[in-house]
Motif scaffolding. Structure first.
Motif, mmCIF file in Angstrom:
data_model
loop_
_atom_site.group_PDB
_atom_site.id
_atom_site.type_symbol
_atom_site.label_atom_id
_atom_site.label_comp_id
_atom_site.label_asym_id
_atom_site.label_seq_id
_atom_site.Cartn_x
_atom_site.Cartn_y
_atom_site.Cartn_z
ATOM 1 N N MET A 61 0.942 -1.233 -0.234
ATOM 2 C CA MET A 61 0.433 0.052 0.160
ATOM 3 C C MET A 61 0.871 0.806 -0.093
ATOM 4 N N THR A 62 1.425 1.773 -0.872
ATOM 5 C CA THR A 62 2.334 2.223 -1.348
ATOM 6 C C THR A 62 1.466 4.064 -1.902
ATOM 7 N N ILE A 84 7.096 4.690 1.661
ATOM 8 C CA ILE A 84 8.407 4.164 3.101
ATOM 9 C C ILE A 84 9.129 5.469 2.879
ATOM 10 N N ASN A 85 10.128 5.967 4.680
ATOM 11 C CA ASN A 85 9.873 7.075 4.502
ATOM 12 C C ASN A 85 10.775 8.168 4.142
ATOM 13 N N ILE A 91 5.786 3.863 7.010
ATOM 14 C CA ILE A 91 5.241 5.679 7.225
ATOM 15 C C ILE A 91 4.524 4.509 8.359
ATOM 16 N N GLY A 92 3.204 3.677 8.313
ATOM 17 C CA GLY A 92 3.109 2.429 8.782
ATOM 18 C C GLY A 92 3.526 2.386 10.083
ATOM 19 N N GLY A 93 4.887 1.768 10.100
ATOM 20 C CA GLY A 93 5.418 1.139 10.743
ATOM 21 C C GLY A 93 6.105 1.819 11.515
#
Length: 453
Positions: A91-92, A111-112, A138-140
């Protein structure tokens, strides 16, 4: 079989049932948490995939492990036997970048570093930058309230999240927060979800605060000290001067030796610690000058100030790759305690004392401007599990941090590894309140069981 029902409810290719493929989704980067075997993996590509998966899991009382890029190191995504893993890594989408409102709306698998790169095209930046920023999602970051090198000025992830969309354990969709900087309607459910390590809901969208990117390159201060305590005292002196550093990172001699053996950084035999500081903004030169003065007053043997971007990047690479150098020394238990910044010298003294007492190698780096230390317990790579003396040393280090008014984790999360010490920090009443919230949002207890609380 009940797995067949899940496969039918989702689009083709969303569910992995091959045991050989499932194994890759069952643990994070910490190799000393033994994962269970998941029954399946849902590779979500949209929110409705997560909704369907959680409704299925709730009906069948199947434990669910949400997962991002798997860069965590505390066993936060370790599978339990029979669980369903929901991977958000696909989910990017960056759904919106608003220069006018200085915000982004993103899916959890972004990705951050990629979000920051896209924001820079608009003259903005995404401030949180964990060491794994090129791979972590970002989710992590939201799940663990991740920090990074810039958080001394810009705060951790919580300070950059305006609102969330999350799917609860029963498959219902919760929306929290808003697009505005201010807002006090209702309880702060956004803050509640941040740092909850996937135990309360699965984040499927985040509205994030962006900030103006500095117009000029930052000014960097690099200082070497005979001892780690002197470097820690310099950090506290810089904080007291209130010059607003954007970065204050500290590395002890053991870390620097590991880096020198790997990359030949030209380490002076007399250097016991290195402090890297930066200042950005219009007053960066003046702030850097104050930081340099504080370092000199604390006994620095070398102090260098530079506005050269290439030189700054090289120095920050040393810091960002410190763990890579340390991992060359052996197997690693990477820890993460945080103390009030005034207590940094005492905490570094405690690390030194504990390492000597238990005869364990403990190289330590720190987001020093936040009081956040990362002591790494190194041991023989051939051992099948973490040896008793390492756990004993870690136990004493945790208790030392708590005794100084600190916390068990500043940014890595509790995961599986630190649950044993929760009562020491929270106390019975606060722990009970946490469990009551957990039961209210996840009455069946299926979301990331055995983690965080």
């Amino acid at each position: 079989m009940i797995i067949d029902d899940l496969v039918k409810e989702l689009p083709p290719g969303r569910v992995i049932t091959d045991p050989d493929q499932i194994g890759a989704y069952c643990n994070d980067e910490h190799s000393y948490v033994t994962p269970g075997q998941a029954c399946a993996v849902v590779v979500a590509r949209e929110r409705d995939d997560v909704v369907a998966a959680l409704r299925w899991a709730s009906r069948n009382r199947v434990p669910v492990i949400p997962r991002g890029a798997g860069t965590g190191i505390v066993g936060g995504t370790a599978a339990v036997d029979g669980c369903l893993v929901i991977s958000l890594a696909k989910m990017t989408a960056i759904r919106e970048l608003s220069a006018e409102d200085e915000l982004a709306v993103v899916e959890p698998g972004v990705i951050n570093a990629e979000l920051d790169r896209q924001a820079r095209k608009l003259g903005l930046m995404y401030a949180p930058d964990p060491s794994s920023y090129e791979t972590c999602t970002i989710g992590g970051n939201i799940a663990t309230n991740a920090g990074g090198l810039r958080c001394v000025k810009y705060g951790v992830t919580r300070e950059s999240v305006l609102g969330l969309e999350a799917v609860l354990a029963d498959g219902s969709v919760l929306r929290t927060g808003r697009r505005t900087i201010k807002g006090v309607v209702g309880y702060d459910l956004t803050a509640l979800l941040i740092g909850s390590e996937g135990t309360l809901g699965v984040v499927t969208e985040a509205t994030l605060r962006l900030r103006p990117a500095p117009k000029q390159p930052p000014v960097t201060v690099a200082a070497e000290f005979p001892t780690i305590r002197q470097a820690a005292e310099a950090v506290w002196a810089i904080i007291r001067c209130a010059v607003g550093p954007s970065l204050l990172e500290l590395m002890d001699r053991t870390t620097l030796v590991a880096m020198d053996e790997w990359r030949n950084i030209g380490l002076d035999p007399a250097t016991g610690a290195m402090l890297l500081g930066q200042a950005d903004g219009s007053d960066a030169q003046a702030a850097a000058a104050v930081m340099a003065q504080c370092c000199e007053a604390a006994g620095a043997s070398v102090v260098a100030v530079s506005s050269d971007e290439a030189e700054a990047a090289q120095l920050l690479t040393v810091r960002r790759t410190a763990f890579n150098a340390i991992e060359r020394l052996g197997a690693c238990l990477i820890e993460d305690v945080c103390v009030p910044r005034s207590k940094l010298p005492e905490m570094f003294d405690a690390v030194t004392r504990i390492a000597e007492q238990y005869k364990v190698l403990v190289p330590t780096v720190a987001h020093a401007g936040d009081g956040n230390l990362h002591p790494v317990f190194v041991f023989d790579r051939s051992l099948p599990e973490i040896p008793a003396e390492v756990w004993a040393a870690a136990d004493e280090l945790f208790r030392a941090a708590l005794a100084l008014g600190g916390t068990l984790t500043g940014e890595h999360g509790v995961g599986t590894l630190k649950r044993h010490w929760l009562g020491e920090e929270l106390g019975a009443e606060t722990l009970a309140a946490n469990l009551a919230i957990k039961r209210a949002l996840d009455p069946l207890g299926i979301l990331n069981p055995g983690k965080a609380i």
